[in-house]
Design a protein around this motif. Structure first.
Motif, PDB file in Angstrom:
ATOM      1  N   ILE A 178       0.848  -1.192   0.000  1.00 44.50           N
ATOM      2  CA  ILE A 178       0.000   0.000   0.000  1.00 44.50           C
ATOM      3  C   ILE A 178       0.884   1.242   0.000  1.00 44.50           C
TER       4      ILE A 178
ATOM      5  N   ALA B  54       0.917   5.280   0.393  1.00 42.56           N
ATOM      6  CA  ALA B  54       0.235   6.541   0.752  1.00 42.56           C
ATOM      7  C   ALA B  54       1.153   7.665   0.280  1.00 42.56           C
ATOM      8  N   GLY B  55       1.859   8.339   1.201  1.00 39.73           N
ATOM      9  CA  GLY B  55       2.781   9.398   0.763  1.00 39.73           C
ATOM     10  C   GLY B  55       4.080   8.855   0.191  1.00 39.73           C
ATOM     11  N   GLY B  56       4.372   7.610   0.483  1.00 33.84           N
ATOM     12  CA  GLY B  56       5.574   6.982  -0.065  1.00 33.84           C
ATOM     13  C   GLY B  56       6.866   7.369   0.631  1.00 33.84           C
ATOM     14  N   THR B  57       6.773   8.145   1.713  1.00 36.98           N
ATOM     15  CA  THR B  57       8.024   8.629   2.320  1.00 36.98           C
ATOM     16  C   THR B  57       8.750   7.541   3.109  1.00 36.98           C
ATOM     17  N   ASP B  58       8.064   6.476   3.447  1.00 39.94           N
ATOM     18  CA  ASP B  58       8.750   5.298   3.986  1.00 39.94           C
ATOM     19  C   ASP B  58       8.902   4.239   2.894  1.00 39.94           C
ATOM     20  N   LEU B  59       7.807   3.995   2.188  1.00 37.57           N
ATOM     21  CA  LEU B  59       7.809   2.904   1.217  1.00 37.57           C
ATOM     22  C   LEU B  59       8.890   3.095   0.151  1.00 37.57           C
TER      23      LEU B  59
ATOM     24  N   ARG C  84      12.458  -3.749  -0.029  1.00 35.05           N
ATOM     25  CA  ARG C  84      11.156  -4.238  -0.470  1.00 35.05           C
ATOM     26  C   ARG C  84      11.150  -4.242  -1.973  1.00 35.05           C
TER      27      ARG C  84
ATOM     28  N   THR D 158       1.887  10.669   5.688  1.00 35.91           N
ATOM     29  CA  THR D 158       0.549  10.624   6.279  1.00 35.91           C
ATOM     30  C   THR D 158       0.559   9.926   7.632  1.00 35.91           C
TER      31      THR D 158
ATOM     32  N   ASN E  84       2.495   6.495   8.982  1.00 37.56           N
ATOM     33  CA  ASN E  84       3.204   6.409  10.268  1.00 37.56           C
ATOM     34  C   ASN E  84       2.743   5.161  11.027  1.00 37.56           C
TER      35      ASN E  84
ATOM     36  N   ASP F  37       6.581   9.833  14.925  1.00 33.42           N
ATOM     37  CA  ASP F  37       6.283  10.952  15.820  1.00 33.42           C
ATOM     38  C   ASP F  37       4.818  11.097  16.186  1.00 33.42           C
TER      39      ASP F  37
END
Ligand SMILES: Cc1cc2nc3c(=O)[nH]c(=O)nc-3n(C[C@H](O)[C@H](O)[C@H](O)COP(=O)(O)OP(=O)(O)OC[C@H]3O[C@@H](n4cnc5c(N)ncnc54)[C@H](O)[C@@H]3O)c2cc1C
Lengths: 277, 764
Positions: free
Chosen positions: A24, A26-31, A40, A106, A110, A119
């Protein structure tokens, strides 16, 4: 690589069910960081960007509840009505990354990542937020404390989408504080959220254990003591917070410093929250 | 958001004209393109039919390679070649000073990240898969990670050249001299990374006949790269042509070979253009870093605080390969006294080999380490003598004519006292307000502190830095100037790494030749060497070369004008954009005077020769020196150990500001880098393993961490320098680090002996 782009929550849930291995987005800032590092290798991506139902938030005055859709970015929590309803969440959101990261990242992401350094998570823990999940077999809701099961582990099933979180509106002072070794754009070394709700004080700690840690002993210490807090009480509050933590040594800091830092943060938040202007 | 006061401080244009001549705040020719994202960095290069290259690296700090099997990599569709040490056609090793570093490891790896093999393939992802398919059988060996063990000889050599890279002592004066005041300390510095934003990248294009290669590369020294590459590739130097690619910062990390040989080798093997580009993580393993160091110092001083004798012991951890460690060591030990008079010294210095990441050049080059130690000592002397930090430094301040502990006379302009006094005269920041902006307090956006938790401190640092290369090295520079029809074309091989030579060179030509139009030819190996863009040397060296070439052209122009107008050429001068008879009425615009002409001159600038040090560390080993003073003001949250640097004031000895705006750019950038070393930047190495090879965990200062910078330029023209100007690149980052640490000590009333200062160093 197929990228599924649902335009409604129903379709998204269908897709998640038919592609339980889809990653999934969302903002992609981790993915995207994980993809770039080859940690991954998504075969299928399910992008939530066009699922409008996940992008809104509501403040229900009647039930005194805030609901935040999972795809709401941090930038929306920093100012305005949401920040007034949940000042600690606004403070936490303002510490996340840079303006660019806050515009993309998002709350659902998080929660999806569930890092002990996330955070927003100490705020969700302190506010005893409920996490909402949906799949083709229906809705599930669970307290945040049950949702986060370990470092980067949570109770979400592969076919479930996190739809949002809900929690009470702040009805007392609340604040968030985070230690990092520079003034912005830094991963938390230790953090704390204190919410002085009418139902009682709530203290939660980040980055000092495998999950977000609630400090019931510290809360109990100040539960029946309204009014200003002296230095001795703040120190004792901090000591109990530190006692509840179980930090580790790593390349970002030491266990000893983290334990010390949460005791200082907890004490300071208590004094900040009880100071009479 | 660095609230620098460049508008109000003395950075006014010194040119007295609207033309972009010397002294003007000429703007960078590449500035707008960089701001708009249009500048082509070397990572942006692309060629028709291009392949991508990738590097396989050691996961171990030290291990024996039992076997390498590349067959599975070859079988992957899209893989065009796989190379290992066996495929290196020429010399198997390279190096800037000693050629001890393998192109690819053979038999044994000596640091985590050491290259073992490389592949070329149709796509970076194919490369990645091919690298993963290479099977290496390892026998992990115990790693040598403690420099003291290397010195003590307690470990079998990890390299045929041994575990000590260099040892140098300095003995001067009366070694038994003592003082009423004796202070000592052991100072430690962590490993800093240059952290340039544009990672390593190169594009190699093979000649059609396979007999040579053209390489577009971000580097600090095209000709040195070419020399080392040609040897490893077994090609004559003229068959290896290097063109400077857009450089995104360097700071020393582009002095050594990284991907140069690999990329060229892959291109030659495949007969196709090959591009290699490191990601951020690979970059941390792909270049040398600043040496971590441990420095013990004991100062003897009179009871009034005058230095009598310095005793010191330096240990630099060079990591697995020599790189420039021996020169870094010499810089460190020869600057042990700082910018202060000292007649007696006993200094011992070691640069050792370990299985830690290789270390080499970084802005400040050994002097950063020395300065952190001697400035800590100066504050201890001040405390013992009851002096304030400014007074103790003024009492000892070096002047022109004083000697270094190497016996070398400092002939450079040495306005140390003036730097200190002018820094002290700069305004202090206003006190922290009652309701400060949280973002500007220690802890910043984390809201960790309230006003009453904060204590303010002030600290000082002053430094001396040698400029140009040392110890007998002739690091000359070459420039070619062509004047035709009023237009000047300049050709040089000076690497532009952001320092601004592409701005300065046209300024020189405009001043010397009275032209306005200056064209810069491609920066490549098609002209003689410029030497390295390092050691704060290009304004002096390449500036001298451009100046010299332009002067030769001017002489020929004057001869021509003299002949045409029947005037003695010696009477002719350039005034603004005209050739003018200084004793008559002739005035011809340069454009007109050079119409139809083509004057072409090449000039090599050499600095005066230097010598090697003898066994007692005596000798005139350096060319010239620059000085600077820094005063730092910090806010500290002592209980949490968090720091915000509020202001850095500085007066820098620049000789002459040829482009004041550009000088201030160096000052601000250097201060940010020195701040990084003081409070956050460190490559954490644990038993030979790098723990934080990313910008998530290797913390660089952000705009919110940058202090207000107030700079004043001390201009006393340097007679030895061709343009009167000293290099200004390194000094800003040297004494700012000890100044910040001294300010933290002042705020918390405790000693701190290590940088970067970590929160736990302050609060425990
Ligand atoms: C430079 C940088 C700085 C950062 N700084 C901080 C910081 O200071 N503090 C901090 O907390 N974080 C920080 N982060 C991490 C990141 O920004 C946050 O964790 C953010 O909340 C992730 O949200 P996202 O929308 O980008 O998630 P994504 O990257 O899109 O997703 C993250 C994970 O959650 C899953 N996911 C996302 N949405 C859903 C959903 N609705 N249902 C089910 N699963 C879902 C994804 O599959 C993925 O596993 C930083 C990241 C970067 C790159």
């Amino acid at each position: 690589m197929p990228v599924l782009i649902p335009r409604s929550l129903d379709v998204a849930v269908e897709m998640a069910s038919s592609h339980p291995d889809a990653h999934i987005l969302a903002g992609g800032t981790d993915l995207m960081v994980e993809v770039n590092f080859n940690h991954r290798k998504p075969e299928t991506v399910l992008a939530l960007r066009h699922v409008d139902e996940l992008r809104g938030w509501t403040i229900d005055a009647a039930t005194r509840t805030v609901h935040i859709g999972s795809a709401v970015p941090f930038s929306e929590m920093e100012h305005g009505a949401l920040s007034e309803a949940l000042p600690a969440l606004a403070e936490a959101a303002r510490t996340v990354g840079s303006p660019q990261i806050r515009a993309a990242g998002t709350i659902g992401g998080n929660l999806g990542t569930c890092s002990p350094a996330g955070d927003s998570l100490p705020v969700l823990a302190a506010m005893e937020a409920t996490v909402h999940l949906r799949s083709t077999s229906g809705e599930r809701a669970m307290p945040f404390a049950e949702f986060m099961t370990g470092p980067k582990r949570n109770a979400r099933r592969g076919d479930e989408i996190i739809t949002g979180v809900s929690m009470p509106i702040a009805d007392g002072w609340q604040g968030y504080a985070k230690v990092g070794v520079r003034n912005a754009m830094v991963i938390s070394v230790a953090s704390a959220c204190l919410a002085l709700q009418s139902t009682g004080p709530r203290l939660a700690l980040g980055s000092v254990g495998p999950v977000i840690i609630r400090c019931h002993d510290a809360e109990a210490l100040v539960a029946d003591r309204p009014g200003a807090v002296d230095a001795a009480l703040a120190a004792e509050f901090g000591r109990l917070a530190a006692a509840a933590s179980s930090p580790i040594d790593d390349h970002r800091s030491t266990a000893a410093y983290r334990r010390h830092a949460v005791s200082v943060l907890a004490g300071r938040l208590l004094q900040r929250g009880t100071a009479r202007p | 958001m660095s609230r620098s006061t460049i508008d109000t401080v003395r950075t006014d244009d010194r040119s007295g004209t609207s033309r972009e001549v010397l002294g003007a705040n000429a703007l960078r020719p590449d500035g707008a393109a960089k701001v708009k994202g249009e500048f082509a960095f070397s990572s942006d290069m692309w060629a028709q039919n291009m392949l991508w290259g990738g590097t396989l690296r050691s996961p171990h700090p030290r291990a024996r390679i039992v076997s390498i099997d590349v067959s599975a990599a070859w079988r992957i569709a899209g893989v065009e070649t796989v190379v290992t040490a066996d495929d290196v056609p020429g010399q198997l090793t390279y190096g800037l000073i000693s050629e001890d570093q393998p192109v690819f490891a053979r038999g044994e790896v000596r640091y985590m990240g050491e290259p073992i093999a490389a592949v070329a393939a149709d796509h970076p992802e194919t490369c990645r898969r091919a690298l993963a398919a290479i099977a290496v059988e390892w026998e992990v060996l115990p790693a040598l990670v403690d420099p003291e063990t290397a010195i003590a000889g307690g470990f079998d050599p990890i390299h045929p050249d041994g575990n000590v890279i260099r040892h140098q002592r300095i003995i001067r004066g009366d070694t038994s001299a003592t003082g009423a005041i004796v202070v000592e300390g052991t100072y430690e510095l962590g490993m800093q990374d240059q952290a340039f934003l544009g990672t390593e990248a190169a594009l190699a294009v093979p000649d059609h006949d396979g007999g040579g290669v053209e390489v577009y590369i971000a580097t600090q020294w095209l000709h040195e790269d070419r020399k080392q590459m040609a040897k490893c590739l077994a090609l004559p130097e003229d068959k290896v042509r290097l063109v400077l690619g857009g450089v995104g910062g360097a700071f020393g990390a582009r002095e050594d070979i990284s991907l140069q040989v690999h990329t060229a080798l892959l291109a030659l093997r495949t007969g196709r253009p090959v591009k290699m580009q490191y990601g951020r993580e690979e970059s941390f393993f792909g270049h040398v870093h600043r040496h971590p160091a441990t420095i013990w110092m004991r100062h003897h001083a009179t009871d009034s605080g005058e230095i009598v004798k310095i005793e010191a012991r330096f240990v630099f951890d060079g990591g697995a390969y020599a790189s420039t460690s021996s020169a870094v060591l010499i810089n460190g030990v020869t600057h042990a006294q700082g910018p202060y008079r000292c007649d007696n010294a006993v200094v011992d210095g070691w640069a050792v080999r370990t299985n830690n990441p290789p270390c080499g050049a970084m802005r400040g080059f050994g002097v950063v380490q020395a300065c952190f130690a001697h400035e800590g000592q100066m504050d201890k002397i001040a405390a013992a003598a009851g002096l304030d930090p400014v007074e103790v430094r003024l009492r000892n301040a070096m002047r022109t004519g004083d000697r270094l502990i190497t016996g070398q006379v400092v002939e450079s302009v040495a306005p140390v006292e003036r730097c200190i006094r002018e820094t002290a005269a700069l305004p202090m920041p206003s006190p922290l307000p009652d309701r400060p902006d949280a973002l500007l307090m220690p802890g910043g956006s984390g809201l960790t502190a309230d006003r009453h938790h904060i204590r303010r401190g002030v600290g000082w640092g002053v430094s001396i830095k040698n400029i140009m290369y040392s110890e007998g090295f002739d690091d000359f520079s070459t420039a070619r100037c062509v004047l035709a029809d009023g237009v000047v074309t300049l050709k040089f091989a000076t690497s532009e790494v952001g320092q601004g030579f592409v701005t300065l060179a046209p300024q020189i030509a405009r001043s010397v030749l009275g032209v306005d139009d200056v064209v810069l030819d491609t920066i490549d190996t098609g002209v003689g060497s410029a030497g390295s863009t390092s050691a704060s040397r290009q304004t002096w060296m390449s500036g001298g070369a451009v100046d010299g070439a332009c002067r030769l052209v001017r002489e020929r122009l004057f001869e021509h004008v003299g002949r045409a107008h029947g005037v003695d050429p010696l009477r002719l001068v350039i005034e603004d954009t005209d050739v003018v008879d200084s004793m008559g009425s002739l005035r011809v615009p340069v454009g007109e005077a050079s119409a139809g002409l083509r004057i072409d001159e090449t000039f090599e600038h050499h600095h005066r020769p230097t010598e090697e040090l003898d066994e007692n560390g005596q000798g005139n080993c350096h060319v010239a020196f620059a000085f600077v003073a820094h005063r730092a003001v910090v806010d500290v949250d002592p209980e949490l150990g968090l720091v915000k640097v509020v202001q850095v004031a500085t007066a820098q000895d620049v000789g002459r500001a040829l482009n004041p705006l550009s000088v201030v750019g160096q000052i601000e950038g250097g201060i940010a880098q020195g701040l990084g070393l003081a409070v956050m930047e460190e490559i954490i190495v644990d038993n030979g393993r790098v723990r934080n090879p990313s910008f998530t965990d290797y913390l660089l200062p952000t705009a919110l961490d940058a202090p207000e910078v107030i700079a004043t330029l001390v201009e006393e023209h340097e007679p030895q320098a061709p343009l009167g100007a000293k290099g200004v690149g390194e000094p800003p980052c040297i004494s700012v680090t000890p100044a910040i640490v001294a300010a933290i000590r002042d705020a918390i009333g405790r000693d701190l002996a290590r940088v970067p200062v970590r929160p736990q160093d302050i609060c425990f």
